[in-house]
Scaffold this motif. Structure first.
Motif, short mmCIF file in Angstrom:
data_model
loop_
_atom_site.label_atom_id
_atom_site.label_comp_id
_atom_site.label_asym_id
_atom_site.label_seq_id
_atom_site.Cartn_x
_atom_site.Cartn_y
_atom_site.Cartn_z
N LEU A 61 84.89 42.01 31.72
CA LEU A 61 84.36 43.24 32.31
C LEU A 61 82.87 43.32 31.98
O LEU A 61 82.45 44.13 31.17
N TRP A 62 82.10 42.40 32.57
CA TRP A 62 80.65 42.33 32.39
C TRP A 62 80.26 42.05 30.94
O TRP A 62 79.16 42.42 30.52
N CYS A 63 81.09 41.40 30.14
CA CYS A 63 80.87 41.49 28.70
C CYS A 63 80.92 40.20 27.89
O CYS A 63 80.26 40.12 26.85
N ALA A 64 81.67 39.19 28.29
CA ALA A 64 81.85 38.00 27.46
C ALA A 64 80.70 37.02 27.70
O ALA A 64 80.86 35.97 28.30
N GLY A 65 79.52 37.37 27.19
CA GLY A 65 78.32 36.59 27.46
C GLY A 65 78.41 35.15 26.98
O GLY A 65 77.83 34.25 27.57
N PRO A 230 69.98 50.69 33.96
CA PRO A 230 68.90 49.97 34.65
C PRO A 230 69.38 49.35 35.97
O PRO A 230 68.69 49.44 36.98
N ILE A 231 70.54 48.72 35.95
CA ILE A 231 71.24 48.31 37.16
C ILE A 231 72.58 49.00 37.15
O ILE A 231 73.33 48.93 36.17
N MET A 232 72.92 49.69 38.23
CA MET A 232 74.23 50.34 38.32
C MET A 232 75.29 49.25 38.45
O MET A 232 75.27 48.47 39.40
N GLY A 233 76.21 49.20 37.53
CA GLY A 233 77.22 48.16 37.52
C GLY A 233 78.40 48.46 38.42
O GLY A 233 78.49 48.00 39.56
N ALA A 234 79.34 49.26 37.91
CA ALA A 234 80.57 49.55 38.65
C ALA A 234 80.30 50.29 39.95
O ALA A 234 81.15 50.30 40.85
N GLY A 235 79.13 50.91 40.09
CA GLY A 235 78.77 51.57 41.33
C GLY A 235 78.35 50.61 42.43
O GLY A 235 78.02 51.05 43.53
N GLY A 236 78.36 49.29 42.13
CA GLY A 236 78.08 48.32 43.17
C GLY A 236 76.92 47.38 42.90
O GLY A 236 76.37 46.80 43.83
N VAL A 237 76.53 47.21 41.64
CA VAL A 237 75.37 46.38 41.28
C VAL A 237 74.16 46.80 42.11
O VAL A 237 73.62 46.07 42.94
N VAL A 238 73.74 48.03 41.89
CA VAL A 238 72.60 48.62 42.61
C VAL A 238 71.33 48.42 41.79
O VAL A 238 71.22 48.93 40.68
N LEU A 239 70.39 47.68 42.35
CA LEU A 239 69.09 47.48 41.70
C LEU A 239 68.12 48.55 42.18
O LEU A 239 68.03 48.82 43.38
N PRO A 240 67.36 49.15 41.27
CA PRO A 240 66.41 50.18 41.69
C PRO A 240 65.22 49.57 42.42
O PRO A 240 64.80 48.44 42.10
N PRO A 241 64.65 50.27 43.36
CA PRO A 241 63.43 49.77 44.03
C PRO A 241 62.26 49.71 43.06
O PRO A 241 62.26 50.37 42.01
#
Length: 468
Positions: A61-65, A230-241
């Motif tokens: 879940l975005w975690c095991a680097g 900084p990047i929305m994860g579960a909301g859809g990997v949304v990068l800010p402009p």
């Protein structure tokens, strides 16, 4: 029979159905489909109980680097378990791993830090942030300054308070959320929310104006803080402009509103920078972090608290007689030892540099997906990305939610030996372990492209574009 076929008597899958209540799962469907039983891991791969191999394209879940078989973290846990398997921080107690990890986090922080508070996971860290903000304003004699601002599509956890921060309908519906005092402002997704003909710069300016108008309508003396990934994860990997965070922070500063970077997903190299805040020029007051802090080998999280906030909280606790907040397992010495070792490994093996060296291949393969007729937008940075599936590329028209196109794509990928995640709006997320190699990146996307081709054929067969 596959590993997740539930009708084998006394199989692990059947026992799971009988006894386990699953998170983020359609519980009705689960009783029919059953679970995928994951038995072991090695590097970026996991294996089910029938021996089938999967590329873990979400690092869990975005975690095991560091992947799923890092012996040095196992050794760190064993060593600390033998020395002191558990202790706590209540009532003036501490342990060496907790002190050393706090020192390390302060040295790595993107902003000045007064103290570090430990919890067990991202939800606990963000819940603590809310409580610290409320306690701080009470300490300053500002009992009305309590509203916390989050964003539509943001994700900050699942406790009563942090699920309220989370700006996703499924986290609110029938849970009687959000609670009072938590409000949501614009999502900075240019692809979805820009007006026709609006440039990214104009979009950012509009969101900043909207934020200021919202604060003024609420009353600036009532708004306490703003939290953002900084990047929305579960909301859809949304990068800010470009320029989004500086524009937003200018408004927050004007009205004396604290800010927090939720680095639970982005922290520790995921974006190609140590912190996502650095990647997007965000300079928050607080930082919350978890997940890759220990490569998820044991649960631990932290809140990096600014000195001026800590000082007010310290003084207020002296008046009350105690600081009445904490967790039994917050700052667990074994979890802290593992996290400290993980942070050392990131540096010793130049994992952050590795991410930057291989991310061009990851991003090139990701961007290539945008040519597919199902993909409206392919977006990402570092080793995190997403492909948004649409019914019509020209109009950005989505499929009907009931069609389950994203879920179907995820299931096809699993059959192809790739574990990914389908999120709201038919967004497919990618977030592989940071140790992935270029050849493994190619294998990941090769498997996904086969799944995407199967999804396109299924969409056509079902006539889902016309039904959207």
């Amino acid at each position: 029979m596959t590993a997740h076929t539930p009708n084998l008597p006394n199989s692990m899958a059947a026992r799971d159905i009988a006894h386990v209540m699953h998170p983020y799962t359609n519980l009705v469907k689960h009783e029919v489909a059953g679970p995928l039983v994951i038995e072991r891991g090695k590097g970026i791969y996991v294996y089910d109980d029938q021996g089938k191999e999967y590329i873990e394209g979400m690092a869990g879940l975005w975690c095991a680097g560091l992947g799923f078989s890092e012996a040095a973290l196992v050794d760190a846990a064993i060593e600390q378990m033998r020395k002191l398997p558990y202790y706590h921080g209540f009532g003036h107690k501490t342990t060496a791993p907790v002190v050393e990890l706090a020192e390390k986090l302060k040295s790595l922080s993107p902003v000045p830090v007064g103290k570090v508070f430990f919890a067990e996971g991202g939800s606990g860290a963000n819940d603590t942030f809310i409580k610290l903000v409320w306690y701080y304003n009470n300490a300053l004699g500002r009992p009305q300054k309590k509203t916390i601002l989050s964003r539509v599509k943001g994700y900050h956890g699942v406790t009563v308070a942090t699920a309220s921060l989370t700006g996703l309908p499924a986290n609110h519906r029938d849970f009687d959320l959000p609670i009072a005092g938590i409000k949501h402002v614009d999502c900075p997704h240019y692809y979805r929310f820009a007006e026709p003909g609006e440039s990214e710069a104009d979009f950012v300016a509009r969101l900043a104006r909207n934020l200021e108008s919202f604060i003024q309508s609420e009353g600036p003396d009532t708004v306490a803080a703003f939290i953002a990934e900084p990047i929305m994860g579960a909301g859809g990997v949304v990068l800010p402009p470009e320029g989004y965070f500086p524009a937003i922070q200018a408004v927050l500063k004007k009205y004396d509103i604290l800010s927090a970077a939720d680095e639970v997903i982005c922290g520790f190299g995921r974006t190609g920078k140590l912190w996502g805040a650095e990647r997007f020029n965000y300079k928050p007051d607080f930082v919350t972090c978890a997940k890759q802090m220990s490569s998820a080998y044991l649960p631990i999280s932290a809140v990096l608290v600014p000195e001026h906030v800590y000082s007010a909280i310290r003084d207020n606790s002296g008046k009350i007689g105690t600081f009445g907040h904490g967790f039994t397992y917050g700052g667990h010495p074994v979890a802290a030892a593992v996290a400290l070792r993980a942070l050392q490994i990131y540096e010793e093996r130049d994992v952050y540099g590795h991410v930057n060296r291989i991310s061009p291949r990851f991003l090139a393969r990701l961007k290539r997906l945008a040519d597919h007729p199902l993909v409206g937008e392919a977006r990402g940075t570092g080793l995190i990305g997403a492909a948004e599936l649409v019914a019509d590329k020209a109009t950005k028209r989505s499929f009907a939610p009931a069609a389950g196109v994203g879920a179907a794509c995820m299931n096809f990928a699993q059959e192809e030996g790739l574990i990914i995640r389908a999120m709201a709006g038919d967004v497919i997320g990618f977030c592989p372990p940071m140790i992935i190699t270029e050849s493994e990146i190619d294998a990941l996307f090769d498997r996904f492209e086969r799944a995407l081709a199967r999804t396109e054929a299924w969409v056509a067969q079902q006539g889902l574009r016309s039904a959207a």
